[in-house]
Design a protein around this motif. Structure first.
Motif, PDB file in Angstrom:
ATOM      1  N   SER A 135       6.848   4.441  -8.605  1.00  0.00           N
ATOM      2  CA  SER A 135       5.918   5.545  -8.342  1.00  0.00           C
ATOM      3  C   SER A 135       4.717   5.394  -9.266  1.00  0.00           C
ATOM      4  O   SER A 135       4.870   5.264 -10.480  1.00  0.00           O
ATOM      5  N   VAL A 228       4.906   3.702  -4.367  1.00  0.00           N
ATOM      6  CA  VAL A 228       4.252   4.897  -3.821  1.00  0.00           C
ATOM      7  C   VAL A 228       3.069   5.253  -4.711  1.00  0.00           C
ATOM      8  O   VAL A 228       3.213   5.417  -5.921  1.00  0.00           O
ATOM      9  N   PRO A 242       0.021   8.817   0.837  1.00  0.00           N
ATOM     10  CA  PRO A 242       0.137   9.911   1.813  1.00  0.00           C
ATOM     11  C   PRO A 242      -0.997   9.881   2.836  1.00  0.00           C
ATOM     12  O   PRO A 242      -2.054   9.286   2.606  1.00  0.00           O
ATOM     13  N   ILE A 258       6.741  11.846   0.074  1.00  0.00           N
ATOM     14  CA  ILE A 258       5.956  11.073  -0.887  1.00  0.00           C
ATOM     15  C   ILE A 258       5.688  11.897  -2.134  1.00  0.00           C
ATOM     16  O   ILE A 258       5.753  11.394  -3.267  1.00  0.00           O
ATOM     17  N   ARG A 339       3.691   2.775   7.974  1.00  0.00           N
ATOM     18  CA  ARG A 339       3.748   4.158   7.511  1.00  0.00           C
ATOM     19  C   ARG A 339       4.074   5.098   8.668  1.00  0.00           C
ATOM     20  O   ARG A 339       4.857   6.049   8.503  1.00  0.00           O
TER      21      ARG A 339
END
Length: 350
Positions: A135, A228, A242, A258, A339
């Motif tokens: 992340s 992410v 996102p 997310i 995605r």
């Protein structure tokens, strides 16, 4: 990082302890942790591991930790440690250099395939998104430009470059540098990029990072995996971001998932900036900026791996000022399709 030493495992029992004649020897465990942001056993571990680089490391490590933990200036440190301000500064830099050389490879490194697989499983439990290994988040670290102006030898010229980028949540004129990091599900840093001017966007920092270079040249293989990122980063074949303007249920669903992963990185940065308050207003020489930011990330990992929980009152409230990506033509068409598939899958599971 799996092989990194933990406090009490193969370390000297009394490094900096009784008999060393230090003013912190008589501190209770509680006061010691309040002062140095870590338990005595973790302090001892660091001293023990740096013996190969530093002679009599206890006092030097204490100076460095107080500096990054409390933002104490070198004049005050000189009084506490019976030294000169310049001597304290040199000792602080020496400890940072030693941590970088000895401890960074052990405590802050890219995971091997075993740990990457574990990361994907843990992030899947958090969010339901498959194949996520890290992340990413970016924070501003304010710069004390007054300190540099009062000492021309430490000038961060041109100062205008370090002016914060404008955004709806960042309306004040100030100078900062940027710290971009990738964390695992436990909030440990596995990669970072530090020292970029505060005027740069998240995607600017990313494309100039070693991570971006290594992935794009194939040195770091992230095929079939995701990091992410925030809405300020571009959607890439390995960087999942996102939807900037979600319209459908699947898009909203994916964004919600997310955000759960993003929260892991934000919490890690909150602990990092709270524990090491030098990151709340940094005033080091330009050549020491990258070193200091990196060492704070290493010390964060050391404390977290050794169970040194941060006092909740120290956690720093992060202010998001994410902007949409500023560099055109970076978004991957194949990543868009991937995605969409993930979004449809997650929506079908709800």
């Amino acid at each position: 990082m799996a092989s990194a030493a933990r406090a009490g495992e193969g370390t000297s029992a009394a490094v900096g302890g009784a008999g060393s004649g230090s003013w912190w020897d008589d501190y209770s465990e509680t006061k010691f942790k309040q002062t140095f942001r870590m338990r005595r056993s973790t302090f001892n571990l660091i001293c023990d591991m740096l013996k190969s680089e530093l002679k009599d490391p206890e006092k030097k490590v204490a100076i460095c930790l107080l500096r990054v933990a409390t933002r104490e200036n070198f004049a005050n440190l000189a009084v506490k440690f019976g030294s000169s301000p310049e001597s304290c500064r040199k000792r602080c830099v020496a400890v940072c250099d030693a941590i970088w050389k000895v401890m960074l490879p052990m405590y802050l490194s890219w995971p091997d395939i075993v740990d990457l697989t574990k990361n994907t499983a843990d992030f899947h439990l958090i969010s339901g998104i498959p194949h996520v290994v890290g992340s990413m988040h970016t924070i501003h670290v304010p710069l004390n430009m007054n300190a540099h102006r009062s000492n021309p030898s430490t000038s961060l010229a041109p100062a205008e470059v370090f002016l914060n980028r404008p955004s709806s949540k960042n309306i004040f004129t100030a100078h900062s540098t940027l710290l971009q990091g990738v964390v695992n599900p436990q909030g440990l840093f596995i990669d970072f990029a530090a020292g970029s001017p505060g005027s740069m966007s998240d995607d600017d920092v990313l494309v100039r990072s070693k991570l971006y270079e290594m992935v794009n040249t194939g040195i770091r293989d992230l095929r079939g995996m995701w990091i992410v990122g925030t809405s300020g980063c571009p959607l890439l074949d390995w960087l999942l971001t996102p939807y900037p303007r979600p319209r459908t249920l699947p898009q909203h669903t994916l964004n919600d998932k997310i955000f759960k992963i993003q929260e892991v990185a934000k919490e890690a940065f909150s602990r990092l900036k709270g524990r090491w308050s030098i990151l709340q207003l940094i005033d080091v020489k330009p050549k020491e900026l990258y070193l200091t930011l990196g060492v704070c990330c290493v010390l964060h990992n050391i404390c977290e791996m050794n169970g040194d929980e941060i006092d909740p009152s120290l956690k720093f409230h992060l202010m998001d000022d994410e902007l949409l990506p500023q560099i055109a033509d970076l978004t991957s068409k194949s990543a868009k399709k991937a995605r969409d598939k993930i979004a449809e899958y997650l929506a079908s599971c709800t």
